[in-house]
Design an enzyme around this catalytic site. Sequence first.
Site, PDB file in Angstrom:
ATOM      1  N   ASP A 182      38.385   1.941 -30.604  1.00 25.34           N
ATOM      2  CA  ASP A 182      37.454   1.405 -30.966  1.00 25.34           C
ATOM      3  C   ASP A 182      37.306   0.905 -32.172  1.00 25.34           C
ATOM      4  O   ASP A 182      36.896   0.057 -32.425  1.00 25.34           O
ATOM      5  CB  ASP A 182      35.864   1.384 -30.626  1.00 25.34           C
ATOM      6  CG  ASP A 182      35.150   2.953 -29.982  1.00 25.34           C
ATOM      7  OD1 ASP A 182      36.745   3.667 -30.877  1.00 25.34           O
ATOM      8  OD2 ASP A 182      34.909   3.042 -29.007  1.00 25.34           O
ATOM      9  N   ASP A 237      36.711   7.972 -32.452  1.00 31.31           N
ATOM     10  CA  ASP A 237      36.420   6.674 -32.085  1.00 31.31           C
ATOM     11  C   ASP A 237      34.635   6.476 -33.048  1.00 31.31           C
ATOM     12  O   ASP A 237      34.876   6.953 -33.734  1.00 31.31           O
ATOM     13  CB  ASP A 237      35.597   7.506 -31.160  1.00 31.31           C
ATOM     14  CG  ASP A 237      34.714   6.404 -30.138  1.00 31.31           C
ATOM     15  OD1 ASP A 237      35.341   6.415 -28.874  1.00 31.31           O
ATOM     16  OD2 ASP A 237      33.419   5.858 -30.369  1.00 31.31           O
ATOM     17  N   HIS A 286      32.728   5.532 -32.634  1.00 32.50           N
ATOM     18  CA  HIS A 286      31.308   5.318 -32.291  1.00 32.50           C
ATOM     19  C   HIS A 286      30.548   6.917 -32.737  1.00 32.50           C
ATOM     20  O   HIS A 286      31.683   7.197 -32.936  1.00 32.50           O
ATOM     21  CB  HIS A 286      30.179   5.189 -30.883  1.00 32.50           C
ATOM     22  CG  HIS A 286      30.604   3.498 -30.913  1.00 32.50           C
ATOM     23  ND1 HIS A 286      31.621   3.273 -29.992  1.00 32.50           N
ATOM     24  CD2 HIS A 286      30.230   2.791 -31.314  1.00 32.50           C
ATOM     25  CE1 HIS A 286      31.795   2.257 -29.774  1.00 32.50           C
ATOM     26  NE2 HIS A 286      30.600   1.396 -30.773  1.00 32.50           N
ATOM     27  N   HIS A 295      29.945  11.375 -26.000  1.00 33.94           N
ATOM     28  CA  HIS A 295      28.223  11.016 -25.955  1.00 33.94           C
ATOM     29  C   HIS A 295      27.699  11.547 -24.911  1.00 33.94           C
ATOM     30  O   HIS A 295      26.299  11.897 -25.425  1.00 33.94           O
ATOM     31  CB  HIS A 295      28.224   9.887 -25.634  1.00 33.94           C
ATOM     32  CG  HIS A 295      28.405   8.596 -26.469  1.00 33.94           C
ATOM     33  ND1 HIS A 295      28.328   8.162 -28.038  1.00 33.94           N
ATOM     34  CD2 HIS A 295      29.114   7.154 -26.330  1.00 33.94           C
ATOM     35  CE1 HIS A 295      28.961   7.419 -28.869  1.00 33.94           C
ATOM     36  NE2 HIS A 295      29.512   6.350 -27.697  1.00 33.94           N
TER      37      HIS A 295
END
Length: 368
Positions: free
Chosen positions: A268, A180, A182, A143
């Site tokens: 996740d 991931d 996200h 991120h």
Amino acid sequence: MTRTGFYWDERCFWHAGGNYALTMPIGGFVQPLAAGGLPESPETKRRLRNLMEVSGITADLHMTSAPAASHEDLRRVHPESYLRDFKAMSDAGGGELGLRTPFAQGGYEIAALSAGLASQALLDVMQGKRRNAYALSRPPGHHCLPDWPNGFCLMANIAIAIEAAQARGLAGRVAVIDWDVHHGNGTEHIYYERDDVLTISLHQERNYPLDTGDTADRGRGAGLGCNINLPLPPGTGHKGYLQTMERIVLPAVDAFAPDVIIVACGFDAGIYDPIARMLCTAETFGAMTRQVMDLADRLCDGRLLLVHEGGYSEAYVPFCGHRVMEVLSGSKHVVPDPMAATVAQRQPGARFDAFLTGWIDDLAEAVL
């Protein structure tokens, strides 16, 4: 060529967001309690490392630490002003520079070490010292923008590793597959206008960040077509992820023909993750690892690196990670998924499968 490399360091588990339970300062030889106020807990990684030791799989791996990323390597991605502010705040006891990125004293050094694990792993793969490798990096990195940390990510680990390898003449074209849950907005941002790095992100639609990760975001200028976003609906499970990989991700990487494949390996999307709504299992992550291994064998002499990102279920992440390491190394030290029967019953039914196939059809039409 030696065994699969596993790059880790106990100091990465000591990264914390400040400690609100103790009056003593964090840093030096004072280990934080649990997450130390940070939702991104060290225990998911520590329990994975512990499970690997107990199972015996570590005997089949080259277990090692690595030096922290050098200032020169960090500056290829992050501007001097950001590194200076980060270091000053870290030395002063910690704080927060971006969104959801608190850190305690010494956070700068630990973040540089996390990036160093990924960088050394990639350098060793590119130099032929390891056929493939896994970097248990913490804090995570996908991120982080050059001057704006967010989502628990303080330095762009994968980008730092790529730039280090390219600066040394060891890598040219690099494909990054981010599974991931996200959106990998930081990696996307760094390479959005470049055509030597292909970035592909599979993520739960509008989980985090809320305003990035659309299929229309394809890159700009020279990078047009080298950024692929695959937002998936909540509830996507084992078959949906493998179908997305098979129909879109693998063909896109095949067409790009990279020198090495890097996976931003978050767990996740696992069924028990507390901040996502996907239904992946330990076998899902193992099967995706096999897919990218086969692709790497065909395209780039097996050169493959997985870099740890998110995953917030302390109970389930270790089994997902162990399954990845079993496949990556070919080890016979196999740990069965204790929740296999339960998670199999919770996979989507036929009606959702049909909906998901249509969703993936639309993604393929939009991005390929």
